[in-house]
Design a protein around this motif. Structure first.
Motif, PDB file in Angstrom:
ATOM      1  N   VAL A 508      42.096  46.210  46.577  1.00 36.99           N
ATOM      2  CA  VAL A 508      41.036  45.504  47.525  1.00 36.99           C
ATOM      3  C   VAL A 508      41.890  44.381  48.288  1.00 36.99           C
ATOM      4  O   VAL A 508      41.607  44.230  49.653  1.00 36.99           O
ATOM      5  N   LEU A 509      42.825  43.724  47.709  1.00 37.28           N
ATOM      6  CA  LEU A 509      43.494  42.595  48.439  1.00 37.28           C
ATOM      7  C   LEU A 509      45.011  42.891  48.613  1.00 37.28           C
ATOM      8  O   LEU A 509      45.481  43.768  47.975  1.00 37.28           O
ATOM      9  N   PRO A 510      45.569  42.198  49.636  1.00 34.14           N
ATOM     10  CA  PRO A 510      47.337  42.473  49.477  1.00 34.14           C
ATOM     11  C   PRO A 510      47.779  42.280  48.508  1.00 34.14           C
ATOM     12  O   PRO A 510      47.274  41.157  48.037  1.00 34.14           O
ATOM     13  N   VAL A 511      48.854  42.898  47.863  1.00 35.02           N
ATOM     14  CA  VAL A 511      49.521  42.693  46.708  1.00 35.02           C
ATOM     15  C   VAL A 511      50.627  41.889  46.927  1.00 35.02           C
ATOM     16  O   VAL A 511      51.427  42.106  47.839  1.00 35.02           O
ATOM     17  N   ASP A 512      51.117  40.896  46.120  1.00 31.33           N
ATOM     18  CA  ASP A 512      52.099  40.139  46.227  1.00 31.33           C
ATOM     19  C   ASP A 512      53.407  41.030  46.055  1.00 31.33           C
ATOM     20  O   ASP A 512      53.586  42.125  45.423  1.00 31.33           O
ATOM     21  N   GLU A 513      54.231  40.598  47.061  1.00 32.31           N
ATOM     22  CA  GLU A 513      55.435  41.924  47.040  1.00 32.31           C
ATOM     23  C   GLU A 513      56.435  41.624  45.896  1.00 32.31           C
ATOM     24  O   GLU A 513      57.364  42.442  45.949  1.00 32.31           O
ATOM     25  N   SER A 514      56.282  40.424  45.081  1.00 33.58           N
ATOM     26  CA  SER A 514      57.443  40.416  43.958  1.00 33.58           C
ATOM     27  C   SER A 514      56.667  41.318  43.038  1.00 33.58           C
ATOM     28  O   SER A 514      57.734  41.232  41.886  1.00 33.58           O
ATOM     29  N   ASP A 520      52.882  43.478  36.797  1.00 35.91           N
ATOM     30  CA  ASP A 520      51.419  43.365  36.917  1.00 35.91           C
ATOM     31  C   ASP A 520      51.080  42.204  35.994  1.00 35.91           C
ATOM     32  O   ASP A 520      51.384  42.033  34.538  1.00 35.91           O
ATOM     33  N   GLN A 521      50.962  40.828  36.665  1.00 37.31           N
ATOM     34  CA  GLN A 521      50.882  39.611  35.907  1.00 37.31           C
ATOM     35  C   GLN A 521      49.414  39.390  35.011  1.00 37.31           C
ATOM     36  O   GLN A 521      49.519  38.816  33.947  1.00 37.31           O
ATOM     37  N   ILE A 522      48.370  40.229  35.525  1.00 35.34           N
ATOM     38  CA  ILE A 522      47.238  40.139  34.654  1.00 35.34           C
ATOM     39  C   ILE A 522      47.529  40.634  33.086  1.00 35.34           C
ATOM     40  O   ILE A 522      47.153  40.391  32.094  1.00 35.34           O
ATOM     41  N   LYS A 523      48.083  42.044  33.403  1.00 41.58           N
ATOM     42  CA  LYS A 523      48.526  42.839  32.037  1.00 41.58           C
ATOM     43  C   LYS A 523      49.374  42.010  31.468  1.00 41.58           C
ATOM     44  O   LYS A 523      49.177  41.859  30.038  1.00 41.58           O
ATOM     45  N   LEU A 524      50.589  41.498  31.771  1.00 41.80           N
ATOM     46  CA  LEU A 524      51.428  40.981  31.183  1.00 41.80           C
ATOM     47  C   LEU A 524      50.664  39.554  30.260  1.00 41.80           C
ATOM     48  O   LEU A 524      51.020  39.013  29.267  1.00 41.80           O
ATOM     49  N   CYS A 525      50.035  38.644  31.194  1.00 39.23           N
ATOM     50  CA  CYS A 525      49.321  37.698  30.549  1.00 39.23           C
ATOM     51  C   CYS A 525      48.278  37.944  29.282  1.00 39.23           C
ATOM     52  O   CYS A 525      48.170  37.343  28.444  1.00 39.23           O
TER      53      CYS A 525
END
Length: 793
Positions: A508-514, A520-525
């Motif tokens: 849906v949104l632009p994804v951070d290039e990093s 995937d920060q949601i998955k890791l968190c």
């Protein structure tokens, strides 16, 4: 009997004539209004009430300010005409009286009028008489001001929090001038992207000095141009990127006359040259935690700490220009490794720091600034020592060390007592640096005793907001989750998506290039948090495009999807009335509910930016269609005209429909998911100012819990907000107030504990702290774990 008001006025006029001779050595004062009038008629001829303000009355100590802010009155204020040049003074001090704060406002503002504009500063006050001191560096500008050299009036204002009719007291308004000043960079225009940082840095530095016991005043760039540095000892330019040639010439004269200057990031090259420094480049944060602390060079300046933490994101690259200038501190990364970049350079004329001074690691910054100030002005040490001793016992709600010992008990405070007595002995011998250390040790021991005595509680929400999608620099999500769990916390609210950026593989949104490297920060968190028993409520910054990719921002503008001010200026927020924006915001939040086993989703910035948004052509069209009317004079008719109330409701409905849509659909997608929101503290004012009708969301069942952002260092203000909010919410929803632990500076652990206790007293379901960073982990959590958040067995 002579007219005291006339005498005060004559004194002001005499002072204006003599301001060229007004020397700040030590501390000089100028009475603006003693508030001691001959009669009520005299007082009323000077002070004019407006809005909810009532005519002033005589009082034993000054004047009484009655007010009635029931009904539609948003505030009460009183004006006094004045004609004075305040360009060479640096602080304003007055006595202010508040009655029972639980039944009236605790948020106040002091204004100086300068022709068509105002200088304004906010302050809070405790019940009873308060001595209020406001440095000019903390005043912001409203409208078009002429300058501090042309002040035409005074205003004192009280902001409505609840319906109330009561009175305030005012006495002894003075202008002060002192040896050490913080300079506010008012040559930076309010249209500059640096304007907000200029104001916040002046407040940060001023607040730090006040916490150290240093009575420093404030000046502006324009004051300096007029020669206001004459006779002072130290001038601190907190962030002045737009100094004029005339100002730099005055600074040069100040240095030649023996004055010293402190300058920070992005100061003009001539300023650096006065310190003996040259900027040779700029360096950004190439990896998280690159600039994490400053390690000082031993043997350079006495009493400097060995290390001070500061989580900077970019710095100037500087080098000394002369033999008398030396690097006294360098940047180190999160692993403690020296990265070879100078942080501070000192010379006989002053100090340059390659970034701005941040509010983290308050104790370290206090020690650093005290050592630097004391190096250039030895008198600073005694002043700081006296005020550190006076504040030693101010722990929790105690006002003195005797009161703190009485409340906590002698056994729990034995260590503090020994340190305090040792400090007194050191001070008597003139060993002020050692005395300060001992008084601070005593204070820390009292704080530890207070926090340990705070009772834990069984079932409650204990949460943290994490503003960074990557957690805490230098730490993995697993390490962070473990720290929180050990401290008794059970929830983390990580900021994973904005109006134009996502830190997960969004469709849906632009994804951070990093994400290609960081993952995937949601998955890791989520994996780390659940492993340690923490709930994860993903935080969405709605509408705000401040960190969106430039191409995406430009596309939103070109498609007419961003907001416009009443003057037609661009506001880089998505327009909430635009159907495409509504769908994108809704779909982004629902994408989280579909794709991840999150415990909740959390709204933030679920509002308009301020009263200036939004007045775009699309809003006009959609408002006219919804209301079946034609607006003849846009936007005046919907701001102050006959359709103002209808338009405010239109704004509220645009925000509310997103909350309703997401709440309804998310619960269908993932049964049991919790929906929550971070909301403004100032209910009900936020309904009109930013369209945030959050109490209606609660009563409609759209939220499972609500988190008012009750960010203040004043326990009185915190409790007043709490009373107002809980009375509005009732038992419709769980109430989880937000504590602003790490904002411009870090709240002390005892302040955090006291606010949590106040929340519990007023029926909160828990608490949420802003913001999860290294300072919170190191300086706050150990004290909470010892008492109020101790893990329950």
């Amino acid at each position: 009997m002579p007219d005291l008001a006339v005498i005060d006025w004559a004194m002001c006029l005499l002072a204006v004539v003599c301001l060229g001779l007004f020397h700040p050595a030590g501390l000089s004062s100028l009475t603006l209004d003693s508030c001691r009038y001959v009669s009520t008629a005299d007082a009323r001829s000077s002070w004019t009430p407006s809005d909810g303000g009532q005519p002033v009355e005589m009082a034993e100590r000054g004047i009484r300010l009655p007010f009635d802010v029931t009904g539609n009155h948003a505030r009460a204020y009183w004006d006094r005409s004045l004609s004075v040049d305040l360009s060479r003074v640096d602080r304003i001090r007055f006595s202010f009286y508040v009655q029972d704060s639980t039944r009236q406002s605790t948020a106040f503002s002091f204004y100086f009028q300068s022709d068509r504009g105002w200088y304004s500063a906010d302050f809070t006050a405790e019940p009873g008489w308060n001595k209020i001191t406001l440095g000019k560096a903390v005043f912001r500008t409203e409208g078009t001001v002429t300058g501090w050299d042309h002040i035409t009036g005074i205003r004192i204002g009280a902001w409505k929090t609840v319906d109330a009719a009561s009175s305030l007291g005012l006495s002894g308004i003075e202008a002060l001038s002192s040896d050490i000043v913080v300079v506010l960079g008012d040559r930076t225009p309010n249209t500059s992207p640096e304007f907000g940082a200029v104001e916040s840095q002046a407040k940060t530095v001023s607040g730090l000095l006040d916490s150290m016991g240093i009575e420093a005043g404030g000046l502006t760039d324009r004051d300096v141009e007029r020669g206001a540095l004459t006779g002072r000892r130290i001038a601190i330019f907190a962030f002045s990127p737009d100094m004029s040639g005339a100002e730099i010439a005055e600074v040069r004269k100040f240095v030649e006359d023996g004055g010293h200057i402190f300058a920070f990031y992005n100061a003009p090259a001539p300023m650096l040259k006065l310190i003996g420094v040259e900027s040779i480049g700029w360096k950004g944060q190439e990896r998280p935690g690159l600039f994490s602390a400053i390690r000082f060079v031993p043997g350079t300046i006495p009493e400097l700490p060995s290390l001070v933490h500061q989580a900077s994101w970019n710095v100037d690259i500087v080098k000394p220009l002369q033999d008398s200038a030396h690097v006294i501190g360098g940047w180190v990364d999160a692993d403690g490794k020296d990265i070879g970049v100078p942080a501070l350079v000192a010379s006989p004329t002053g100090v340059y720091m390659s970034h701005v001074l941040l509010g983290d690691d308050v104790e370290g910054k206090q020690a650093m600034m005290l050592a630097l100030l004391g190096y250039f002005d030895a008198d600073v040490w005694k002043e700081a020592c006296d005020r550190t001793r006076a504040g030693c016992g101010m722990v929790g709600d105690a006002k003195s060390i005797d009161e703190a010992i009485a409340k906590l008990g002698k056994p729990a405070t034995a260590t503090a007592t020994r340190q305090y007595e040792a400090g007194i002995a050191s001070a008597k011998n003139g060993q002020y640096a050692e005395a300060i250390r001992q008084f601070r040790s005593a204070h820390t021991a009292l704080v530890a005793a207070y926090c340990t005595a705070a009772p834990g509680k069984g079932k409650e929400m204990r949460a943290v907001w994490c503003h960074s999608a990557f957690g805490v620099p230098g730490r993995s999500w697993d390490q962070v989750a473990n720290k929180l769990a050990e401290a008794g916390f059970n929830m983390i609210v990580p900021n994973m998506l904005w109006g134009g950026r996502a830190y997960y593989p969004s469709k849906v949104l632009p994804v951070d290039e990093s994400l290609g490297k960081s993952g995937d920060q949601i998955k890791l968190c989520l994996e780390a948090a659940h492993r340690h028993g923490l709930q994860v409520h993903v935080w969405k910054v709605c509408w705000n495009l401040s960190n969106a990719p430039q191409a995406f921002l430009e596309r939103m503008r070109s498609e007419g999807r961003t907001q416009k001010s009443p003057a037609g200026q661009d506001i880089d927020w998505l327009c909430p009335s635009n159907p495409a924006n509504f769908e994108m915001e809704r779909d982004a939040m629902l994408e989280i509910a579909r794709s991840y086993a999150v415990d909740g989703i959390h709204f933030d910035y679920i509002r308009y930016p301020d009263s200036d948004g939004c007045y775009c052509d699309g809003c006009r069209k959609r408002f006219e269609e919804a209301s079946q009317i034609r607006i003849a004079h846009w936007p005046q008719d919907v701001i102050t005209g006959s359709y103002a109330d209808s338009y405010r409701q239109f704004r509220r409905s645009n925000i509310t429909r997103l909350v309703k849509a997401v709440s309804t659909e998310a619960r269908r997608i993932r049964p049991g998911i919790q929906v929550s929101a971070a909301v403004f503290a100032d209910w009900p004012a936020c309904r009109d100012t930013v369209g945030q009708d959050w109490v209606s969301w609660v009563k409609s069942g759209y939220l499972d819990f609500v988190c008012p952002m009750d960010y203040t260092g004043s326990a009185t203000q915190y409790e007043q907000w709490m009373i107002n909010q809980t009375s509005a919410v009732g038992r419709f929803v769980r109430f989880c107030p937000g504590v602003g632990v790490t904002l411009d500076s870090t709240l002390a652990p005892d302040q955090v504990v006291r606010q949590i206790e106040l929340g519990r007293r007023h029926g909160s379901a828990g608490f949420i702290l802003f913001n999860l960073n290294e300072a919170l982990l190191q300086q706050i959590l150990p004290f909470l774990r010892a008492g109020i958040s101790r893990p329950m067995k």
